[in-house]
Design a protein around this motif. Sequence first.
Motif, short mmCIF file in Angstrom:
data_model
loop_
_atom_site.label_atom_id
_atom_site.label_comp_id
_atom_site.label_asym_id
_atom_site.label_seq_id
_atom_site.Cartn_x
_atom_site.Cartn_y
_atom_site.Cartn_z
N ASN A 1 0.83 -1.20 0.00
CA ASN A 1 0.00 0.00 0.00
C ASN A 1 0.87 1.25 0.00
O ASN A 1 2.02 1.24 0.47
CB ASN A 1 -0.95 -0.02 1.20
CG ASN A 1 -0.21 0.14 2.52
OD1 ASN A 1 0.13 1.25 2.94
ND2 ASN A 1 0.06 -0.99 3.17
N CYS B 1 0.77 -0.31 -4.32
CA CYS B 1 -0.68 -0.23 -4.47
C CYS B 1 -1.10 1.20 -4.13
O CYS B 1 -1.03 1.61 -2.97
CB CYS B 1 -1.37 -1.23 -3.53
SG CYS B 1 -3.17 -1.27 -3.71
N CYS C 1 -5.67 2.31 -1.49
CA CYS C 1 -5.17 1.19 -0.67
C CYS C 1 -4.82 1.71 0.71
O CYS C 1 -4.08 2.71 0.84
CB CYS C 1 -3.96 0.57 -1.33
SG CYS C 1 -4.35 -0.66 -2.60
N ASP D 1 -1.70 -5.90 -1.82
CA ASP D 1 -2.35 -6.32 -3.06
C ASP D 1 -1.49 -7.45 -3.64
O ASP D 1 -0.43 -7.21 -4.22
CB ASP D 1 -2.43 -5.14 -4.03
CG ASP D 1 -3.53 -5.31 -5.06
OD1 ASP D 1 -4.45 -6.11 -4.83
OD2 ASP D 1 -3.46 -4.63 -6.12
#
Length: 323
Positions: free
Chosen positions: A158, A190, A194, A200
């Motif tokens: 993220n 991500c 996120c 992810d």
Amino acid sequence: MRTTRHGAEQPPRKQRRALGIPLALLGVGVVACLAAALLAGGGADAGRPAGLPVTAAPAGVPADSGSPAAPAEATTAPTQPPVSSAPPPPTATPSGSPRTTPASSASALASAVSVGSLAGRVKPGVGNQGVATAYEAADGNGACLFGPSPDLMIAAMNHTDYETAKACGAYVLVRAANGASITVRITNECPLPCAPGQLDLSQQAFAKLADLKVGRLPITWTLLSPATAPATMSIRYKDGSSQYWCGIQVIGHRNPVATLEVRTAKGWRQLPRTGYNYFLATDGNGCGGTVRVTDVYGEQLTVDGIAIKPDVIQPTKVQFARH
């Protein structure tokens, strides 16, 4: 007859008074000397706060005797050891001589320093909670610009925990509530929205934890220092690099890279990191010279002989230790 008798007794009385006067004077002199001595003794401690010991001369030796001070006895030594912010060394060392820190202490110190200053949001030994999602990873290349991945056990970190590429190359152990787990390598970012803690995963990695139809899976994850990392790491200069401008990247490292430095005529120079995982020397100073890489545990590896060969992966002979 009375007058004659008194006249005969007079001389003895005169002799007694003559003898008593010197004795009285002698007594007054003794008292004066004692008083002067007491005053002199009290003056030696003048201005010293009450209760502090006299350290000018040892006990039993007059202050004006001229004798050398005798060593203090064990009974008069301080009972409190000096206050120290660090534990004493394992063995006594003569004052002024060099002291070698044991490897175990050095490792502990390095870990403490790294967790406090070298590691970013993704810290060794710290658990994280979040959710796992899945994406189509294609050949595995991503924001970290490592290039195609040899396997697809990879993930995108993220945006918050990606932290300007600090998470690039990190190995992460991911656990799901159902007991399944998988180790992935961070190769991508991500982007928002996120959330912090979110990973992810490649579809291939997500499928090891749950069915892709789940969509969002609660997980916990921790940084890993794996045994299965490449034997050695590599260095790559970015395309367009020269003696006037260069970008340097580390590939295949076991632990996340905290800093990268280049040696210049004035010493080591730490290069800033970009979000696409290159360290830049925008004025060229240090490009093509010796490189020093430090991981989040504080271990430093020095690499010589890396020439400026743009977009060429150049292997080294070193690798970070496992933790």
